[in-house]
Enzyme design. Structure first.
Site, mmCIF file in Angstrom:
data_model
loop_
_atom_site.group_PDB
_atom_site.id
_atom_site.type_symbol
_atom_site.label_atom_id
_atom_site.label_comp_id
_atom_site.label_asym_id
_atom_site.label_seq_id
_atom_site.Cartn_x
_atom_site.Cartn_y
_atom_site.Cartn_z
ATOM 1 N N ASP A 202 1.022 -1.064 -0.037
ATOM 2 C CA ASP A 202 -0.041 0.027 -0.110
ATOM 3 C C ASP A 202 0.862 1.223 -0.054
ATOM 4 O O ASP A 202 1.575 1.497 0.946
ATOM 5 C CB ASP A 202 -0.808 -0.072 1.372
ATOM 6 C CG ASP A 202 -1.834 1.157 1.058
ATOM 7 O OD1 ASP A 202 -2.164 1.888 0.101
ATOM 8 O OD2 ASP A 202 -2.735 1.150 2.155
ATOM 9 N N GLU A 227 -1.633 -1.070 -3.932
ATOM 10 C CA GLU A 227 -2.936 -0.363 -3.488
ATOM 11 C C GLU A 227 -2.511 1.289 -3.298
ATOM 12 O O GLU A 227 -1.255 1.511 -3.179
ATOM 13 C CB GLU A 227 -3.276 -0.535 -1.889
ATOM 14 C CG GLU A 227 -4.346 0.039 -1.284
ATOM 15 C CD GLU A 227 -4.532 -0.330 0.199
ATOM 16 O OE1 GLU A 227 -4.199 -1.407 0.455
ATOM 17 O OE2 GLU A 227 -5.447 0.200 0.780
#
Ligand code: OSB
Ligand code: MG
Length: 382
Positions: A202, A227
């Site tokens: 992420d 992400e």
């Protein structure tokens, strides 16, 4: 599936808001900063049929999104709570949980605040009916696989140590936070140490399209997804990037509504979506995002915002809908907190988290823990 059976309306008499300060068990570092304490707002909807609880998942500073706790505290008291207290026909004075988002719709943005208020009203309504949130939302499982989001550590060796501890605890999927300079090395360290574990990264918007070469280097790690590599409003750039990567691109920050999700899918900016009820303005909008992704054959998973036991219980229910085919960031309460504000915090059992089955969100508030964490409190009445 849309909500099959609406909740019975409630008579909303007052709304209590509290700012909580909860110490984190260890600092949580992302590309946008380090937190050592969770500052969050808890909502109590006081109705003729009993109380309901919700959580406004803003953070202390507007770094993940434009929302932040003092802004939420202000807009809730000045505009959103008064709108709910004044809603409904004057004599009946009742409010249906499904009408909350429409009543708040004229106020632009502030989705995390809207989500927390809607959840409190919905919880009150469902508790009054003795009906669990999961049943209301349409769950198809009684437990969900649990992933954990691991912050950036001092160095890759410390990251390997942290990930090792979570794997030992049983988490079935690891997400590591990355940022420029701490992407390929950190990911390589975790892959080298643990082999073919389910792993994703992420970036929390830390890159731009100019970084495509670096991001493409992550392709060799066979990640479940990357992400939110780019900014919240970089939808077209995400589409360009997604076409250049083998790693599936997942959007978090960019998906602020079902409409935003539909647009991102139409533009091929993402092939996976992280659903957070706070970010999209409520659990009902979250179900709409779920439904449209399911219709489009796009996998979704449930994100987290370091929720207390209140939001964590609701997330466990949301994540048990059929389209949540990837493990989410719904981890045990003790991943963040030594003392939660509910009497039965979420625990990890064989890498899974149980979907609460009690009425409403299915957890009870610990009034002493709640008071101890409260740094500000206000009650607005009809
Ligand atoms: O990007 O998913 C994110 C926490 C705060 C803000 C943004 C994010 C996160 C996390 C933690 O990754 C998820 C969790 O609650 O476990
Ligand atoms: Mg994220």
């Amino acid at each position: 599936m849309p909500i099959a059976r609406p909740a019975a309306p409630v008579r909303l008499e007052a709304v209590e808001l509290r700012v909580l300060h909860l110490p984190l068990v260890s600092p949580f570092t992302t590309s946008f900063g380090t937190e050592t304490e969770r500052e969050v707002i808890v909502v109590r909807a006081r109705t003729a049929g009993g109380d309901g609880w919700g959580e406004i998942v803003t953070q202390q500073a507007p770094l993940y999104s434009s929302e932040y706790t003092q802004g939420a505290w202000d807009v809730a008291q000045r505009f959103l709570v008064p709108a709910l207290l004044n809603a409904g026909s004057p004599d009946a004075g009742t409010l249906a949980p499904e009408d909350v988002s429409g009543i708040l719709e004229p106020f632009v943005g502030h989705r995390m605040v809207k989500a927390g208020l809607e959840l409190a009203v919905l919880d009150a309504a469902l508790r009054a009916e003795g009906r669990p949130l999961g049943e209301y939302l349409g769950v198809v499982r009684d437990r969900i696989p649990s992933g954990v989001s691991v912050g950036i550590q001092r160095d890759p060796a410390a990251l390997v140590e942290a990930v090792g501890r979570y794997l030992e605890e049983g988490y079935v999927r690891i997400k590591i936070k990355i940022k420029p300079g701490r992407d390929v090395v950190d990911t390589a360290a975790v892959r080298d140490a643990f082999g073919a574990i389910p792993l994703q990264v992420d970036a929390n918007s830390a890159y731009s399209l100019a970084d495509v070469e670096i991001l493409a280097e992550l392709d060799r790690f066979d990640l479940l997804l990357i992400e939110q590599p780019l900014q919240e409003d970089d939808i077209v750039d995400h589409a360009t990037l997604a076409a250049r990567l083998h790693t599936p691109v997942c959007l978090d920050e960019s998906i602020v509504s079902a409409k935003a999700a539909a647009d991102a899918l139409a533009l091929r900016a993402a092939s996976v979506i992280n659903i957070k009820a706070g970010r999209v303005g409520g659990y009902l909008e979250a179900v709409r995002v779920h439904d449209l992704c399911r219709d489009a054959g796009v996998p979704v998973w449930c994100g987290g915002m370091l929720e207390t036991g209140i939001g964590r219980a609701a997330n466990a229910a949301l994540a048990a809908l059929p389209g949540f085919t990837l493990p989410g960031d719904v981890s045990a309460s003790n991943r963040f907190y030594t003392r939660d504000v509910v009497t039965e915090p979420i625990v990890l059992e064989d890498g899974h988290v149980r979907v609460p089955t009690g009425p409403g969100i299915g957890v009870e508030i610990d009034p002493v823990a709640l008071d101890d964490a409260t740094v500000a409190r206000v009650e607005l009445r009809r």
